[in-house]
Design a protein around this motif. Structure first.
Motif, short mmCIF file in Angstrom:
data_model
loop_
_atom_site.label_atom_id
_atom_site.label_comp_id
_atom_site.label_asym_id
_atom_site.label_seq_id
_atom_site.Cartn_x
_atom_site.Cartn_y
_atom_site.Cartn_z
N GLN A 284 5.74 -4.15 0.75
CA GLN A 284 4.81 -3.81 1.82
C GLN A 284 4.35 -2.36 1.70
N GLN B 245 1.69 -2.20 -0.88
CA GLN B 245 0.43 -2.72 -0.34
C GLN B 245 -0.24 -1.66 0.54
N MET B 246 0.55 -0.94 1.34
CA MET B 246 0.01 0.11 2.20
C MET B 246 -0.56 1.25 1.36
N GLN B 247 0.16 1.63 0.31
CA GLN B 247 -0.30 2.72 -0.55
C GLN B 247 -1.56 2.34 -1.30
N SER B 248 -1.72 1.08 -1.63
CA SER B 248 -2.95 0.65 -2.29
C SER B 248 -4.15 0.75 -1.33
N ASN B 249 -3.86 0.73 -0.02
CA ASN B 249 -4.90 0.92 1.00
C ASN B 249 -5.02 2.39 1.42
N LYS B 250 -4.40 3.28 0.62
CA LYS B 250 -4.44 4.73 0.85
C LYS B 250 -3.76 5.15 2.15
N LEU B 251 -2.67 4.46 2.52
CA LEU B 251 -1.89 4.81 3.70
C LEU B 251 -0.50 5.24 3.28
N ASP C 216 -0.45 -4.97 5.75
CA ASP C 216 -1.60 -4.89 6.68
C ASP C 216 -1.18 -5.10 8.13
N LYS D 81 -0.86 -1.13 12.08
CA LYS D 81 -2.18 -0.50 12.25
C LYS D 81 -2.13 0.55 13.33
#
Length: 132
Positions: free
Chosen positions: A86, A89-95, A126, A129
């Motif tokens: 997870q 996945q967050m890092q791939s969304n720049k988070l 995801d 949020k």
């Protein structure tokens, strides 16, 4: 009335198609239950829930592959577990995990129990949020 293999096959096919159509129609209407931390009980283990809360603390595991966030919604607090997949996945969304500290967020996760304490495991990258 004789039931032949051909009739049985047709009945099975029609029943399967009706079931699949029902799944397609009703799946979008299934919503995650929104709860308060104080209302979470052992009876809810393995249930997926949504909570609006504030992330009050962020800690990484010794290996650095998982994170433990403390979430508080004003009625109570509990740990939120985020696993390596997870996080990726967050890092791939720049988070970054640290970006969530002291922010109001919406969490969707599964209720679990570990060492006699209730906790939430994040459903996906995801599912966390920032809402304000």
């Amino acid at each position: 009335m004789d039931i032949t293999d051909d009739k049985l096959l047709r009945i099975a096919l029609v029943t399967s198609l009706i079931g699949l159509i029902g799944l397609i129609i009703f799946t979008p209407s299934i919503e995650v239950k929104e709860v308060k931390i104080k209302d979470i009980t052992r009876a809810m283990i393995d249930e997926e829930v949504s909570i609006d809360c504030v992330v009050s603390d962020v800690k990484s595991s010794k290996s650095g592959s998982s994170y433990f966030l403390t979430i508080n919604d004003g009625t109570g607090q509990m740990p939120l577990i985020i696993f390596e997949s997870q996080i990726a996945q967050m890092q791939s969304n720049k988070l970054e995990i640290e970006d969530f500290k002291d922010k109001k967020v919406n969490v969707v996760g599964k209720i679990t129990e570990y060492n006699n304490e209730m906790e939430i495991v994040l459903s996906s990258g995801d599912s966390l949020k920032i809402i304000s």
